[in-house]
Design an enzyme around this catalytic site. Sequence first.
Site, short mmCIF file in Angstrom:
data_model
loop_
_atom_site.label_atom_id
_atom_site.label_comp_id
_atom_site.label_asym_id
_atom_site.label_seq_id
_atom_site.Cartn_x
_atom_site.Cartn_y
_atom_site.Cartn_z
N ASP A 1 7.40 8.90 13.91
CA ASP A 1 6.83 8.27 12.80
C ASP A 1 6.16 7.10 13.29
OD1 ASP A 1 6.47 7.72 9.88
OD2 ASP A 1 8.74 8.15 9.76
N HIS B 1 -1.99 4.29 11.57
CA HIS B 1 -0.65 3.91 10.71
C HIS B 1 0.37 5.00 11.47
CE1 HIS B 1 -1.48 1.29 7.53
NE2 HIS B 1 -2.84 1.49 7.78
#
Length: 461
Positions: free
Chosen positions: A362, A155
């Site tokens: 991110d 992720h």
Amino acid sequence: MSRLIVVSNRVSMPTPDAAQGGLAVALQAALRESGGLWFGWSGRTVEEFNGSVSFEEIDGVRSAVVDLEPQDVDEYYNGFANRTLWPLFHYRIDLAKYNRSFGSGYERVNKRFAEPLHVMIEPGDTVWINDYHLIPIASQLREHGVKNRIGFFLHTPWPPTRLLVSLPYHERLVRTIFAYDVIGFQTEEWLESFLHYCVNELGGSVDGEYVTVDDMTLRAVVCPIGIDFKNFLQASKTKAAQDLSERMRVSLRQLSMIVGVDRLDYSKGLEERLNSFEHYLNTHEEAHRSVVLIQVAPPSRGQVEQYQHVREKLNEMAGRINGAFAEVDWTPIRYVNRGYSRDELTALYSAAKVGLVTPLRDGMNLVAKEFVAAQDPEDPGVLVLSRFAGAAAQMKEALIVNPYAPEEVADAIQKAMTMPLAERKRRHQALLEGVRTQDVHWWREKFVNLIEETPHTEPAE
Ligand code: ADQ
């Protein structure tokens, strides 16, 4: 469809208030459909690890969890996962702690998870491991003789080779990834970094989607996560959402609102964001008494000292900027240290003219997608998005910024505030199309299919 076994550090079971994240909902749906099982840590500790598993079934979703020892939690979760890998994977080697006990705790816990897990895996099951906490678990499962298809989804970003090699025993960690059949990344950029490492540090070779190191081959793909779009729209119609919308309407009156929603984490670029907003206030007199930044940032990982520092720093900055600019009838920043339910978040997003999503790094960033989903297509707000969020690879119609440059972010805020309706609609329509079609269910199906269609091959003896 074969039975699915999902493994992640924490397990999310269905709850009656339906206030769950899209990822949890999508994985629960997959488990329900396939009669599968979600395995992970219970979040609890026991004095001595005993490997005993607690099973539960709620609303057609089955879970199996184990307790860990306090030392496991310190070394594996607060240690190697969140003090070593998280900063390293977000390019912050200045914050990464390389403590040998963290590494051995991490390997020990992955072994501890694999012990009871391998017994639950039946021939024909598809196994899906999630995230950086569990990288070596497939190699442990293989040692127990598991021959099933196993996929891993990361992720977070994958760091550039030059940073990754600062991790002691980096090679040992990366080699364990070859026990998987498939590895999925959020973007091309993270995939490229991974392949670069395999070729340059491990002497591997790449052929299409396949990467081979010695006698081990792995399929490496991009599969970007989305939000639960339909569910999110429904959330905006609930009473909680309507109530907060009304409160926002009353409290904002003539103010134009900018919104930021993040876990309190140094990777989210919150200090830089406040700096940029301060610069905007310094250079745009007309924003005084007419613009407000609402920043929601509930604390996370409070046992890790860097998170305590960032929290203190933000309190100090918000106080200082408010002190310098506030008037008796206007405060420029409303800084809120708590989380909101998904229903309430939809109301917050839709009340905003500008969504500020400016992480320094991110994996994806789902807030950017939620902000777009919550906008009124007839009068949409504008997304200002960091080029360093994985989401920027898909969301090209946002105003893309460098979060380290306060002038650039301030210019983008100004552009967003004054953007004509036709341009706002054009940008929003294109963004919405992506968020709607490539949602979390699309992502889950795509990744499970990738694992299911990739045969498991054993390395040659
Ligand atoms: P996170 O770093 O937690 O996830 P993100 O994708 O931004 O980051 O948020 C996940 C969810 O948390 C979103 O649904 C959001 O609404 C919710 N959330 C965030 N701040 C909140 C707040 N203040 N109040 C209430 N809810 C809040 C990791 C990676 C990301 C990746 C996701 C999914 O770091 O890059 O997008 O996993 O793969």
